[in-house]
Design a protein around this motif. Structure first.
Motif, PDB file in Angstrom:
ATOM      1  N   GLY A 207       5.259 -53.211  -1.162  1.00 54.46           N
ATOM      2  CA  GLY A 207       5.391 -51.933  -0.483  1.00 54.46           C
ATOM      3  C   GLY A 207       6.741 -51.795   0.192  1.00 54.46           C
ATOM      4  O   GLY A 207       7.352 -52.785   0.608  1.00 54.46           O
ATOM      5  N   ALA A 208       7.211 -50.565   0.294  1.00 47.83           N
ATOM      6  CA  ALA A 208       8.474 -50.292   0.973  1.00 47.83           C
ATOM      7  C   ALA A 208       8.402 -48.920   1.625  1.00 47.83           C
ATOM      8  O   ALA A 208       7.924 -47.965   1.010  1.00 47.83           O
ATOM      9  CB  ALA A 208       9.639 -50.351  -0.008  1.00 47.83           C
TER      10      ALA A 208
ATOM     11  N   ARG B 223      -6.272 -60.449   5.100  1.00 48.48           N
ATOM     12  CA  ARG B 223      -7.035 -61.202   4.108  1.00 48.48           C
ATOM     13  C   ARG B 223      -6.174 -61.727   2.958  1.00 48.48           C
ATOM     14  O   ARG B 223      -6.666 -61.909   1.846  1.00 48.48           O
ATOM     15  CB  ARG B 223      -8.176 -60.327   3.570  1.00 48.48           C
ATOM     16  N   ASP B 224      -4.910 -61.955   3.222  1.00 54.19           N
ATOM     17  CA  ASP B 224      -4.021 -62.472   2.184  1.00 54.19           C
ATOM     18  C   ASP B 224      -2.785 -63.031   2.870  1.00 54.19           C
ATOM     19  O   ASP B 224      -2.546 -62.782   4.055  1.00 54.19           O
ATOM     20  CB  ASP B 224      -3.632 -61.343   1.226  1.00 54.19           C
ATOM     21  N   ASP B 225      -1.993 -63.829   2.112  1.00 57.18           N
ATOM     22  CA  ASP B 225      -0.661 -64.155   2.595  1.00 57.18           C
ATOM     23  C   ASP B 225       0.063 -62.837   2.872  1.00 57.18           C
ATOM     24  O   ASP B 225      -0.083 -61.859   2.135  1.00 57.18           O
ATOM     25  CB  ASP B 225       0.115 -64.941   1.541  1.00 57.18           C
ATOM     26  N   THR B 226       0.844 -62.814   3.922  1.00 56.91           N
ATOM     27  CA  THR B 226       1.506 -61.565   4.309  1.00 56.91           C
ATOM     28  C   THR B 226       2.937 -61.840   4.736  1.00 56.91           C
ATOM     29  O   THR B 226       3.196 -62.748   5.520  1.00 56.91           O
ATOM     30  CB  THR B 226       0.762 -60.872   5.464  1.00 56.91           C
TER      31      THR B 226
ATOM     32  N   LEU C 181      14.238 -49.899   7.313  1.00 56.61           N
ATOM     33  CA  LEU C 181      13.535 -50.191   6.069  1.00 56.61           C
ATOM     34  C   LEU C 181      12.546 -51.327   6.296  1.00 56.61           C
ATOM     35  O   LEU C 181      12.898 -52.358   6.866  1.00 56.61           O
ATOM     36  CB  LEU C 181      14.521 -50.593   4.975  1.00 56.61           C
ATOM     37  N   VAL C 182      11.314 -51.133   5.842  1.00 55.59           N
ATOM     38  CA  VAL C 182      10.274 -52.161   5.915  1.00 55.59           C
ATOM     39  C   VAL C 182       9.809 -52.488   4.500  1.00 55.59           C
ATOM     40  O   VAL C 182       9.341 -51.593   3.784  1.00 55.59           O
ATOM     41  CB  VAL C 182       9.076 -51.691   6.760  1.00 55.59           C
ATOM     42  N   LEU C 183       9.953 -53.752   4.093  1.00 58.38           N
ATOM     43  CA  LEU C 183       9.356 -54.259   2.860  1.00 58.38           C
ATOM     44  C   LEU C 183       8.163 -55.122   3.243  1.00 58.38           C
ATOM     45  O   LEU C 183       8.216 -55.856   4.237  1.00 58.38           O
ATOM     46  CB  LEU C 183      10.352 -55.101   2.054  1.00 58.38           C
ATOM     47  N   HIS C 184       7.099 -55.086   2.437  1.00 62.62           N
ATOM     48  CA  HIS C 184       5.937 -55.912   2.768  1.00 62.62           C
ATOM     49  C   HIS C 184       5.144 -56.245   1.517  1.00 62.62           C
ATOM     50  O   HIS C 184       5.161 -55.506   0.527  1.00 62.62           O
ATOM     51  CB  HIS C 184       5.036 -55.209   3.785  1.00 62.62           C
ATOM     52  N   SER C 185       4.454 -57.368   1.567  1.00 64.80           N
ATOM     53  CA  SER C 185       3.562 -57.753   0.487  1.00 64.80           C
ATOM     54  C   SER C 185       2.234 -57.038   0.644  1.00 64.80           C
ATOM     55  O   SER C 185       1.985 -56.338   1.634  1.00 64.80           O
ATOM     56  CB  SER C 185       3.361 -59.271   0.488  1.00 64.80           C
ATOM     57  N   ASP C 186       1.340 -57.228  -0.353  1.00 68.68           N
ATOM     58  CA  ASP C 186       0.069 -56.504  -0.292  1.00 68.68           C
ATOM     59  C   ASP C 186      -0.921 -57.128   0.684  1.00 68.68           C
ATOM     60  O   ASP C 186      -2.056 -56.659   0.786  1.00 68.68           O
ATOM     61  CB  ASP C 186      -0.554 -56.384  -1.686  1.00 68.68           C
ATOM     62  N   GLY C 187      -0.493 -58.167   1.426  1.00 69.31           N
ATOM     63  CA  GLY C 187      -1.331 -58.657   2.516  1.00 69.31           C
ATOM     64  C   GLY C 187      -1.458 -57.640   3.629  1.00 69.31           C
ATOM     65  O   GLY C 187      -2.417 -57.661   4.409  1.00 69.31           O
TER      66      GLY C 187
ATOM     67  N   SER D 124       2.578 -70.311   2.336  1.00 70.46           N
ATOM     68  CA  SER D 124       2.362 -68.906   2.030  1.00 70.46           C
ATOM     69  C   SER D 124       2.958 -68.616   0.658  1.00 70.46           C
ATOM     70  O   SER D 124       4.045 -69.117   0.321  1.00 70.46           O
ATOM     71  CB  SER D 124       3.035 -68.007   3.078  1.00 70.46           C
ATOM     72  N   GLY D 125       2.269 -67.807  -0.118  1.00 67.95           N
ATOM     73  CA  GLY D 125       2.807 -67.396  -1.411  1.00 67.95           C
ATOM     74  C   GLY D 125       3.870 -66.329  -1.309  1.00 67.95           C
ATOM     75  O   GLY D 125       4.445 -65.931  -2.325  1.00 67.95           O
ATOM     76  N   ASP D 126       4.152 -65.858  -0.099  1.00 72.91           N
ATOM     77  CA  ASP D 126       5.172 -64.826   0.125  1.00 72.91           C
ATOM     78  C   ASP D 126       6.468 -65.461   0.636  1.00 72.91           C
ATOM     79  O   ASP D 126       6.440 -66.497   1.321  1.00 72.91           O
ATOM     80  CB  ASP D 126       4.697 -63.803   1.141  1.00 72.91           C
ATOM     81  N   ALA D 127       7.573 -64.808   0.345  1.00 70.78           N
ATOM     82  CA  ALA D 127       8.871 -65.254   0.863  1.00 70.78           C
ATOM     83  C   ALA D 127       9.828 -64.069   0.841  1.00 70.78           C
ATOM     84  O   ALA D 127       9.643 -63.113   0.080  1.00 70.78           O
ATOM     85  CB  ALA D 127       9.430 -66.405   0.037  1.00 70.78           C
TER      86      ALA D 127
END
Length: 395
Positions: A296-297, A379-382, A336-342, A210-213
Motif C-alpha cells: 500500500g502507498a 495479524r501479520d508481519d507489518t 508518503l507512507v508505504l506499508h505492507s498488508d499487515g 519479520s518477512g517485511d523489510a
C-alpha cells in the motif's frame, strides 16, 4: 534479515525482557560495551514508563542496516516505544530531568533517553498515547552511557552532521552519497536537507524474524524508498525481503519499473515478495511510484490523501507484463507512507498537523500503533516506511 524484537510490556517483569532484547540487538551487530549499555538503559527507561504511566504498551527493536553496500560502518539499533495510554500533556516538561507525575518515579526517564541516545524523538497526544524513538550507534568510545551533554527534544530537527545512510533509521538525505561515504541514521546532512526517511518493522506474534523489510538510497537528485513483503512468515520470508533491500543498494540509479524488473530476477531463488518502490526526483519535484503485489502507498498533499495502487503479481514468481507508474508533485507539505498488508486496508491516516515535523520513524510508528490495539492486534508481519520533507519546511 529482518531480525525483530517485539516485546509486549504490560507489567514490571517485562522491563527486564526489554533490556535483554536491547542487549541482544547490540550483540547481533557487534556494538561496543558503552553503546550496549546505552541501549539497555534506554530500553529500560522506556519500558518502565510504559508500566508506570501508560498501563502497558510494546517495545519494538529493529536493526538498522547500512543502505549503501559500499559503506563498512556498523549498523545501529532502533528502539521504539508505543502505547495507547493517556498521553503527555507537556512533552517539553516531561523530557526534563526531575519532571514526573508519579510519586514512585524520579522523573529521569525521558531526560535520560534524550541524553544517552544518538537520536531521540517523541510524539504524544492526550487521550491517544505516546510514541518514542531512540537510536544507538556504535560510535561511543569516547563517552559512556549517560555521560554526554543533554540533547534537546527533537521535533523532526537535526542532529550532528554525519556520513552514514541507513535503511530502517531516519536521516535527512539532502546530498549525494559517494563511494566510501555514509550518512548516519537519524543524523542530518546540512547541504540540501530536502527529504528524510524512516520506518518500523514488526513481526507477527512477536516472532524473531519479520518477512517485511524496507530501505532507501540516493543517486544524485533521486531518492528511492523501497518496501518488501516476503511471502509467508519467518526466516524464508525475511530472506526474500532482505534480498530486495540489498539489491536496492546496488540499483540506486534505476527508475522504479527497471528496479522492479531487476528484483524479479534476483528474487527467483527465494519465495518471492510484494514490492513497492517510490522515487523522488528533487530536481523536478516529482514523485513516482510502482508496485507489484499487495504493497500500500498513500501520499498526503495540500489537498488531502491519495492512494497509489500496486499491480497484482509476485516479484520473483509472477511478474506483470507492464508496471504502471503513478506520479505526483512533491511539496513542502507532502508525506508518503508505504506499508505492507499487515496494516488494515482501511487504516486512517494520522490527523495531527504537527506530526510532519517529527522523525519519519515516529510518523511510521504512529501509523502502526493507530492501526491496531491490544483488543485488535495486527495479524501479520507489518512494516511502515515514511518519506517526508525537511522539518524546516524547505521543499
Amino acid at each position: 534479515m529482518s531480525r525483530v524484537w517485539d516485546i509486549p510490556v504490560q507489567e514490571s517483569t517485562r522491563v527486564r525482557d526489554a533490556r535483554v532484547a536491547a542487549e541482544a540487538a547490540c550483540a547481533e551487530v557487534s556494538l561496543d560495551a558503552p553503546s550496549t549499555a546505552a541501549a539497555a538503559l534506554v530500553a529500560t527507561e522506556l519500558a518502565t514508563n510504559l508500566v508506570k504511566h501508560a498501563t502497558g504498551g510494546r517495545i519494538v527493536i529493529n536493526l538498522v542496516s547500512p543502505a549503501d553496500s559500499r559503506a563498512g560502518t556498523a549498523p545501529c539499533v532502533q528502539i521504539v516505544s508505543l502505547d495507547h495510554g493517556p498521553g503527555i500533556g507537556d512533552v517539553g516538561a516531561a523530557s526534563t530531568d526531575g519532571y514526573t507525575t508519579s510519586a514512585a518515579s524520579l522523573g529521569a526517564g525521558l531526560g535520560t533517553c534524550r541524553r544517552v541516545a544518538d537520536d531521540f524523538d517523541l510524539h504524544s497526544r492526550p487521550g491517544e498515547g505516546t510514541v518514542a524513538v531512540a537510536r544507538i550507534t556504535g560510535a561511543r568510545t569516547s563517552r559512556g552511557a549517560g555521560s554526554g551533554p543533554a540533547r534537546s527534544m527533537r521535533t523532526g530537527g537535526s542532529v550532528r552532521a554525519g556520513r552514514s545512510l541507513r535503511a530502517g533509521g531516519s536521516v535527512r538525505v539532502g546530498e549525494n552519497v559517494r563511494a566510501g561515504e555514509n550518512v548516519r541514521a537519524g543524523e542530518n546532512v546540512r547541504a540540501g536537507e530536502n527529504v528524510r526517511a524512516g520506518g518500523i518493522t514488526a513481526s507477527y506474534a512477536h516472532a524473531e524474524h519479520s518477512g517485511d523489510a524496507f530501505g532507501w538510497v540516493r543517486s544524485g537528485p533521486r531518492v528511492t524508498l523501497l518496501l518488501a513483503d516476503g511471502l509467508g512468515h519467518g526466516e524464508k520470508a525475511a530472506e526474500a525481503s532482505t534480498a530486495a533491500v540489498e539489491e536496492l543498494r546496488r540499483g540506486a540509479d534505476l527508475p522504479p519499473a527497471d528496479l522492479l524488473r531487476r528484483l524479479h530476477t534476483v528474487l527467483r531463488t527465494t519465495r518471492g515478495a510484494a514490492v513497492g518502490v517510490a522515487q523522488l526526483d528533487e530536481d523536478t519535484g516529482r514523485l513516482s511510484f510502482g508496485g507489484v503485489g499487495n504493497i500500500g502507498a498513500r501520499l498526503r498533499t495540500g489537498t488531502g490523501w491519495q492512494p497509489f495502487i500496486s499491480h497484482p503479481g509476485i516479484v520473483g514468481a509472477h511478474f506483470p507484463a507492464t508496471v504502471p507508474l503513478r506520479q505526483a508533485d512533491w511539496g513542502h507539505d507532502s508525506l508518503l507512507v508505504l506499508h505492507s498488508d499487515g496494516l488494515p486496508g482501511r487504516w486512517v491516516p494520522p490527523l495531527d498537523p504537527l506530526l510532519l515535523a517529527h522523525d519519519p520513524a515516529v510518523v511510521a510508528a504512529v501509523v502502526l500503533r493507530d492501526a491496531g490495539s491490544a483488543a485488535r492486534p495486527l495479524r501479520d508481519d507489518t512494516s511502515v516506511a515514511v518519506l517526508t520533507p525537511a522539518a524546516d519546511g524547505s521543499p
